[in-house]
Design a protein around this motif. Structure first.
Motif, PDB file in Angstrom:
ATOM      1  N   GLU A  61      46.967  42.047  36.875  1.00 40.62           N
ATOM      2  CA  GLU A  61      46.846  41.956  35.424  1.00 40.62           C
ATOM      3  C   GLU A  61      45.966  40.785  34.963  1.00 40.62           C
ATOM      4  OE1 GLU A  61      50.710  40.038  36.781  1.00 40.62           O
ATOM      5  OE2 GLU A  61      49.657  41.956  37.091  1.00 40.62           O
ATOM      6  N   LYS A  62      45.714  39.820  35.852  1.00 39.00           N
ATOM      7  CA  LYS A  62      44.875  38.679  35.490  1.00 39.00           C
ATOM      8  C   LYS A  62      43.390  38.918  35.772  1.00 39.00           C
ATOM      9  CE  LYS A  62      48.387  35.081  35.902  1.00 39.00           C
ATOM     10  NZ  LYS A  62      48.739  33.771  36.505  1.00 39.00           N
ATOM     11  N   LEU A  63      43.093  40.033  36.392  1.00 39.22           N
ATOM     12  CA  LEU A  63      41.689  40.333  36.688  1.00 39.22           C
ATOM     13  C   LEU A  63      41.055  41.027  35.494  1.00 39.22           C
ATOM     14  CD1 LEU A  63      42.086  41.572  40.379  1.00 39.22           C
ATOM     15  CD2 LEU A  63      41.342  39.314  39.580  1.00 39.22           C
ATOM     16  N   LEU A 121      35.643  35.332  41.553  1.00 34.48           N
ATOM     17  CA  LEU A 121      36.106  34.833  42.846  1.00 34.48           C
ATOM     18  C   LEU A 121      36.785  35.945  43.643  1.00 34.48           C
ATOM     19  CD1 LEU A 121      36.605  32.487  44.818  1.00 34.48           C
ATOM     20  CD2 LEU A 121      38.719  31.995  43.538  1.00 34.48           C
ATOM     21  N   TYR A 122      37.594  36.714  42.925  1.00 32.78           N
ATOM     22  CA  TYR A 122      38.299  37.817  43.611  1.00 32.78           C
ATOM     23  C   TYR A 122      37.293  38.850  44.142  1.00 32.78           C
ATOM     24  CZ  TYR A 122      41.490  41.723  44.347  1.00 32.78           C
ATOM     25  OH  TYR A 122      42.193  42.763  44.894  1.00 32.78           O
ATOM     26  N   ASP A 123      36.348  39.220  43.313  1.00 29.54           N
ATOM     27  CA  ASP A 123      35.345  40.204  43.744  1.00 29.54           C
ATOM     28  C   ASP A 123      34.523  39.670  44.915  1.00 29.54           C
ATOM     29  OD1 ASP A 123      36.245  41.904  41.814  1.00 29.54           O
ATOM     30  OD2 ASP A 123      34.665  41.368  40.344  1.00 29.54           O
ATOM     31  N   GLY A 124      34.220  38.377  44.894  1.00 27.66           N
ATOM     32  CA  GLY A 124      33.463  37.797  46.001  1.00 27.66           C
ATOM     33  C   GLY A 124      34.259  37.820  47.312  1.00 27.66           C
ATOM     34  N   ALA A 136      45.142  36.129  50.680  1.00 26.98           N
ATOM     35  CA  ALA A 136      44.522  35.524  49.496  1.00 26.98           C
ATOM     36  C   ALA A 136      44.254  36.572  48.422  1.00 26.98           C
ATOM     37  CB  ALA A 136      43.229  34.821  49.891  1.00 26.98           C
ATOM     38  N   LEU A 137      43.817  37.740  48.815  1.00 31.37           N
ATOM     39  CA  LEU A 137      43.551  38.792  47.841  1.00 31.37           C
ATOM     40  C   LEU A 137      44.832  39.353  47.247  1.00 31.37           C
ATOM     41  CD1 LEU A 137      40.680  40.659  49.743  1.00 31.37           C
ATOM     42  CD2 LEU A 137      40.447  39.246  47.687  1.00 31.37           C
ATOM     43  N   GLU A 138      45.898  39.411  48.053  1.00 35.12           N
ATOM     44  CA  GLU A 138      47.159  39.972  47.544  1.00 35.12           C
ATOM     45  C   GLU A 138      47.888  39.016  46.601  1.00 35.12           C
ATOM     46  OE1 GLU A 138      49.422  41.036  50.956  1.00 35.12           O
ATOM     47  OE2 GLU A 138      48.302  42.902  51.320  1.00 35.12           O
ATOM     48  N   THR A 139      47.603  37.736  46.695  1.00 39.43           N
ATOM     49  CA  THR A 139      48.298  36.766  45.821  1.00 39.43           C
ATOM     50  C   THR A 139      47.774  36.777  44.384  1.00 39.43           C
ATOM     51  OG1 THR A 139      46.753  35.035  46.562  1.00 39.43           O
ATOM     52  CG2 THR A 139      48.879  35.213  47.707  1.00 39.43           C
TER      53      THR A 139
END
Length: 240
Positions: free
Chosen positions: A149-151, A161-164, A142-145
């Motif tokens: 550049e979108k973060l 969401l990614y950081d969480g 999930a993290l690799e997908t």
């Protein structure tokens, strides 16, 4: 000469002396007229002396025989004591050997039991860990997908969401590490390929990398208290 021979010779000598005395007793009176009145004849003296000598020899033979018997009895007793002592020594050695073997067996049992208890404690969660690593893989996928550049600040929701998810994964991996479960990524440090820990899925030349090193991780591996739980699937450098 044995005591029995001495005794037989003494008895024979006494018999001869007695016979000679009997002959002297039967000698006619005329042959003894020349002797003074009241004097002791020489034959009687010889008979008395011979009897005393025979008696002394017989007593000496009896004493010698008694001493010989006592010596034999003492020797037999010493032999019996020596045999008994030897038997006791063998018995002591046998008991000592059995005692040492029992101690060695007991210590081996202690060490074996200790290893089994340690293994049971360290690998009790092995089946649970195997089932859990699939969930950890899903976190990683999930993290690799998420594209890097979108973060940005423009996508605050996605970034939050990614950081969480990343924070949750970090906490989860830290908790699993406390219980001996660790994730292994050989390509991070360019580890040398180890068939006991890694599974090579492909091999390609990489001039800028060391031959036989792991340069790509297709699937991360896991270990539980130093034991490989799942081998990491890697790409290996092959320049030769």
């Amino acid at each position: 000469m044995s005591p029995s021979n001495i005794l037989r010779q003494s008895l024979a000598r006494a018999a001869r002396t007695s016979a000679f005395s009997a002959v002297e007793t039967r000698t006619p009176l005329t042959s003894r007229l020349g002797q003074p009145h009241g004097s002791v004849s020489s034959s009687a003296v010889r008979h008395f002396s011979g009897s005393r000598r025979c008696f002394a020899e017989a007593e000496a033979a009896k004493d010698a025989q008694k001493e010989n018997g006592e010596a034999k009895a003492e020797g037999a007793q010493q032999d019996a004591t020596a045999k008994e002592l030897e038997a006791k020594k063998k018995e002591v050695l046998d008991v000592t050997d059995k005692w040492k073997r029992s101690i060695a067996d007991y210590r081996n049992l202690q060490e074996q039991t200790k290893r089994e208890v340690t293994a049971a404690r360290e690998f009790a969660i092995q089946r649970f860990a195997k089932d859990l690593i699939d969930s950890v893989d899903n976190f990683d996928r999930a993290l690799e997908t998420v594209p890097k550049e979108k973060l940005t600040e423009e996508n605050k929701d996605l970034k939050s969401l990614y950081d969480g998810l990343r924070m949750t994964e970090t906490i989860l991996m830290s908790t699993l590490k406390k219980h001996g479960l660790e994730r292994v990524d050989p390509s991070e440090k360019g580890e040398k390929f180890d068939p006991n820990k890694h599974e090579a899925t492909f091999m390609v030349p990489q001039p800028d990398k060391e031959d036989g090193s792991c340069f790509h991780t297709q699937q991360k591996g896991f270990s539980l208290n130093g034991r490989v739980l799942r081998a990491a699937k890697v790409g290996v450098v092959k320049n030769s």
